[in-house]
Design a protein around this motif. Structure first.
Motif, PDB file in Angstrom:
ATOM      1  N   PRO A 389       0.397 -18.333  -2.640  1.00  0.00           N
ATOM      2  CA  PRO A 389       1.556 -17.683  -3.273  1.00  0.00           C
ATOM      3  C   PRO A 389       1.877 -16.359  -2.587  1.00  0.00           C
ATOM      4  N   ALA A 390       3.150 -16.031  -2.518  1.00  0.00           N
ATOM      5  CA  ALA A 390       3.574 -14.785  -1.886  1.00  0.00           C
ATOM      6  C   ALA A 390       2.945 -13.580  -2.567  1.00  0.00           C
ATOM      7  N   ALA A 391       2.805 -13.633  -3.893  1.00  0.00           N
ATOM      8  CA  ALA A 391       2.244 -12.499  -4.626  1.00  0.00           C
ATOM      9  C   ALA A 391       0.827 -12.177  -4.177  1.00  0.00           C
ATOM     10  N   GLN A 392       0.114 -13.188  -3.691  1.00  0.00           N
ATOM     11  CA  GLN A 392      -1.264 -12.996  -3.239  1.00  0.00           C
ATOM     12  C   GLN A 392      -1.334 -12.178  -1.945  1.00  0.00           C
ATOM     13  N   GLU A 393      -0.234 -12.158  -1.195  1.00  0.00           N
ATOM     14  CA  GLU A 393      -0.199 -11.480   0.104  1.00  0.00           C
ATOM     15  C   GLU A 393       0.428 -10.083   0.017  1.00  0.00           C
ATOM     16  N   LEU A 394       0.804  -9.666  -1.167  1.00  0.00           N
ATOM     17  CA  LEU A 394       1.442  -8.351  -1.326  1.00  0.00           C
ATOM     18  C   LEU A 394       0.376  -7.275  -1.509  1.00  0.00           C
ATOM     19  N   VAL A 395      -0.288  -6.952  -0.413  1.00  0.00           N
ATOM     20  CA  VAL A 395      -1.332  -5.933  -0.458  1.00  0.00           C
ATOM     21  C   VAL A 395      -0.703  -4.568  -0.693  1.00  0.00           C
ATOM     22  N   LYS A 396      -1.524  -3.595  -1.041  1.00  0.00           N
ATOM     23  CA  LYS A 396      -1.051  -2.244  -1.276  1.00  0.00           C
ATOM     24  C   LYS A 396      -0.296  -1.721  -0.055  1.00  0.00           C
ATOM     25  N   GLY A 397       0.893  -1.191  -0.275  1.00  0.00           N
ATOM     26  CA  GLY A 397       1.682  -0.631   0.811  1.00  0.00           C
ATOM     27  C   GLY A 397       2.635  -1.593   1.476  1.00  0.00           C
ATOM     28  N   THR A 398       2.751  -2.832   0.954  1.00  0.00           N
ATOM     29  CA  THR A 398       3.677  -3.798   1.556  1.00  0.00           C
ATOM     30  C   THR A 398       5.123  -3.341   1.342  1.00  0.00           C
ATOM     31  N   LEU A 399       5.856  -3.164   2.449  1.00  0.00           N
ATOM     32  CA  LEU A 399       7.249  -2.732   2.373  1.00  0.00           C
ATOM     33  C   LEU A 399       8.225  -3.886   2.569  1.00  0.00           C
ATOM     34  N   ALA A 400       7.783  -4.943   3.254  1.00  0.00           N
ATOM     35  CA  ALA A 400       8.643  -6.114   3.454  1.00  0.00           C
ATOM     36  C   ALA A 400       7.750  -7.330   3.685  1.00  0.00           C
ATOM     37  N   TYR A 401       8.130  -8.456   3.061  1.00  0.00           N
ATOM     38  CA  TYR A 401       7.428  -9.717   3.292  1.00  0.00           C
ATOM     39  C   TYR A 401       8.461 -10.826   3.273  1.00  0.00           C
ATOM     40  N   TRP A 402       8.707 -11.383   4.483  1.00  0.00           N
ATOM     41  CA  TRP A 402       9.682 -12.461   4.632  1.00  0.00           C
ATOM     42  C   TRP A 402       8.955 -13.746   4.981  1.00  0.00           C
ATOM     43  N   ARG A 403       9.246 -14.783   4.228  1.00  0.00           N
ATOM     44  CA  ARG A 403       8.710 -16.107   4.548  1.00  0.00           C
ATOM     45  C   ARG A 403       9.775 -17.143   4.249  1.00  0.00           C
ATOM     46  N   PHE A 404       9.593 -18.344   4.776  1.00  0.00           N
ATOM     47  CA  PHE A 404      10.726 -19.253   4.889  1.00  0.00           C
ATOM     48  C   PHE A 404      10.450 -20.627   4.277  1.00  0.00           C
ATOM     49  N   ASP A 405       9.575 -20.639   3.273  1.00  0.00           N
ATOM     50  CA  ASP A 405       9.287 -21.895   2.592  1.00  0.00           C
ATOM     51  C   ASP A 405      10.124 -22.008   1.314  1.00  0.00           C
ATOM     52  N   ALA A 406      10.307 -23.222   0.864  1.00  0.00           N
ATOM     53  CA  ALA A 406      11.021 -23.514  -0.390  1.00  0.00           C
ATOM     54  C   ALA A 406      12.442 -22.954  -0.407  1.00  0.00           C
TER      55      ALA A 406
END
Length: 649
Positions: A389-406
């Motif tokens: 899940p994307a929420a699992q990869e939102l470590v402290k300090g994440t400013l942008a997270y782009w992924r292209f599934d679903a």
């Protein structure tokens, strides 16, 4: 069973080495020994031999390392001819010491030793008494090994009954071995399992003449271990069709210069062909060495090798073949060495010994490319790492997270104005932009991805220059990320794959990720400064597809550039750039690259302009669009360790 494996080796002063080599050549490799079954007698008196390397180390292989070595010892018969009062354990024991000492060596990591038969020349009880003493060195150190009977150890087939071989090297010898699985009712066919590269490997050691009951037993063992790759060892499988005096490369293809003879053909038909788990067979008996590759019923390669040096100086002198498995490189590197000679001082070696220390011909030293995952997929498929899940990869300090599934069906196009959300929740969404005149399918959704990528999807870019064409993505004019300068450090990660049609002239220097705003507009100048280039660009160079992170830091007027090594096409790569507030490092697959400058590099210069995914501008205008696939992209405002990367387990 003898337990004095560390005692000095001994030999008599009987028949000369040259004499028994000559007589053995006359007898031929296939001449069966006439073997009786008397009880082992008393050990005769032998004169001491002082050639010995010294203290033996400990047996300590690493069962988890992805690099390991299988040691193979072929026919040692000329060292054990007790009926002719000619025995010399020293060369074999020196090889055994080498195997033990190199079990804990990371460069070798020897995990198992397989002997290929013809332990003796005559099958005599006095010969096996000395073989017993030599192998005691392995037993007392807990070494994992297998052994089998050759035609000079026994006569007939595996229904022969009791022999000196069986009394000495039968199943009872392995009762304390952790790798011993069992034997067939005759005791001449045995199975062993060793641990390496985090998995189990099955070794079958079959008699030199296996009957149908032996084959039935071997088939049942394979069936009982359906997920294990199988290495099949026997004394006689493939033969050398070329003369001993002709080098293999003069007689044809050195990769296919062996043939299946009668016994080998029977083994192929009754055991190998229909068992896809068997991927490697090893035998002695014949010389010179040779190899062949044959496709089994499943259409997969089976590598079949002869290794035998009994016709060389000192009966081969306990020569060993080392099969270095590398599951990272998908390669088996093979080398042939003589530890007994290598243990001697170079200046003390005679001329023939010096020639035999290492054998480097094309059938002695070679490499086998093998995609282990693909080769074993029919019986031991590698579990696909599930998407996270994307929420699992939102470590402290994440400013942008782009992924292209679903977001879109694979193969369908993204259109201008379409949005890809920033899953960090920081408001740095991407918008699709198409260069005028570009084909409609220049940017499509794809389900291709790096095996360790959290999102199981990517974007497929079809772009280039001359003329500029393609579709890219951009942050909005007021996106918070545009103004970020990362003065305290940062981590930028992405996944990338280049297609086979990637072209240096048309696609070189295209950016995976870049920041708009030219160096000149930012007031940058000096060494290596190109006034028209963007202030930040994470690109693939035109020379060997090397990743490059070129950026203008806050503390200087000229750029810092990190260079990686060449990336092959059609392979997914994880790339990461980490800045700790002072220095910047580029990582490829979690490993730091060589060209990481040791110059102060604080933050990233910003003109408050958007970031581009797949786009690159020069002097304020788009001049090239990326060509290839781009997976997840994450930008964090602090340095991360490799254990925190998107690929972390």
């Amino acid at each position: 069973m003898s337990t004095n494996g560390d005692n000095p080796s001994q030999e008599t002063t009987g028949q000369s080495r040259r004499g028994f080599l000559r007589n053995a050549a006359i007898a031929g490799a296939g001449a069966a020994a006439v073997v009786g079954v008397p009880a082992l007698g008393a050990t005769p008196a032998f004169a001491a031999d002082d050639t010995k390397s010294g203290r033996t180390g400990s047996w300590s292989p690493d069962a988890t390392a992805l690099q390991f070595t299988l040691a193979v010892m072929p026919d040692t018969q000329f060292l054990y001819w007790g009926s002719q009062d000619s025995v010399n354990r020293t060369p074999q024991e020196e090889s055994f010491r080498y195997i033990i000492d190199n079990s804990g060596n990371a460069d070798n990591n020897i995990v198992f030793m397989a002997h290929l038969g013809d332990l003796t020349q005559d099958g005599d009880p006095t010969s096996f008494q000395q073989v017993d003493k030599a192998f005691a060195l392995l037993d007392t150190h807990g070494v994992a090994y297998s052994v089998l009977a050759g035609n000079h150890d026994v006569s007939g087939d595996d229904s022969r009954g009791d022999t000196s071989y069986l009394q000495t090297m039968g199943p009872q010898r392995f009762k304390r071995s952790r790798t011993f699985v069992g034997s067939d009712p005759t005791g001449y066919n045995t199975a062993h399992i060793f641990q390496a590269a985090g998995r189990s490997w099955l070794v079958l050691a079959l008699d030199w003449r296996t009957t149908d009951q032996g084959y039935a037993w071997a088939n049942s063992v394979i069936k009982a271990h359906p997920k294990m790759p199988v290495i099949l060892t026997s004394h006689d499988i493939v033969a050398s069709p070329y003369d001993d005096n002709v080098f293999p490369y003069e007689s044809g293809d050195p990769e296919n210069n062996a043939v299946l003879e009668g016994n080998g053909q029977a083994m192929w038909d009754k055991l190998i062909n229909d068992n896809d788990q068997v991927f490697l067979t090893l035998n002695g008996h014949y010389w010179p060495p040779g190899r062949m590759t044959k496709k089994n019923a499943a259409g997969n390669d089976v590598y079949m090798h002869i290794t035998n040096y009994q016709n060389r100086y000192f009966g081969g002198g306990g020569m060993i073949r080392l099969y270095h498995f590398d599951l990272t490189r998908n390669m088996i590197d093979v080398e042939t060495i003589n530890p007994w000679i290598l243990a001697q001082e170079p200046e003390s070696r005679n001329e023939l010994a010096a020639e035999l220390a290492r054998v480097t011909g094309p059938v002695d030293n070679f490499s086998i490319p093998i995609d282990f995952e693909q080769r074993f997929s029919s019986f031991a498929p590698v579990a696909v790492r599930p998407a996270r899940p994307a929420a699992q990869e939102l470590v402290k300090g994440t400013l942008a997270y782009w992924r292209f599934d679903a977001q879109g069906a694979p193969g369908t196009s993204l259109t201008s104005g379409q949005t890809v959300r920033d899953l960090s929740g920081q408001g740095n969404d991407l918008t699709v932009v198409t260069v005028p005149g570009t084909a409609a399918d220049a940017l499509t959704w794809s389900d291709d991805h790096h095996p360790d990528q959290p999102g199981h999807a990517s974007l497929k870019f079809v772009g280039g220059r001359n003329p500029v064409h393609g579709t890219y993505l951009t942050t909005a004019a007021q996106a918070p990320l545009n103004a970020e300068t990362f003065a305290s450090g940062y981590t930028i990660e992405t996944f990338v794959m280049m297609p086979l049609d990637w072209d240096a002239g048309n696609n070189g220097w295209a950016s995976i990720l870049s920041r708009r705003g030219s160096a000149s507009a930012a007031g940058k100048h000096g060494k290596n400064t190109d006034p028209g280039e963007p202030v930040v660009q994470f690109a693939i160079s035109n020379n060997g597809r090397e990743p490059q992170f070129n950026h203008y830091p806050l503390n200087d007027t000229y750029p810092t550039t990190n260079w990686g090594h060449g990336l092959v096409e059609l392979r997914w790569w994880h790339l990461a750039v980490v800045n700790d507030g002072r220095y910047t490092k580029l990582y490829v697959e979690g490993a730091p690259v060589v060209d990481n400058p040791s110059r102060l590099s604080v933050g990233l210069t910003s003109l408050g302009l958007p970031w581009l995914v797949g786009g690159h501008e020069y002097a304020g205008a788009i001049d090239i669009v990326f060509h290839g696939n781009v997976g997840d992209i994450r930008i964090v405002n602090r340095p991360l360790s490799s254990a925190e990367f998107l690929t972390a387990k």
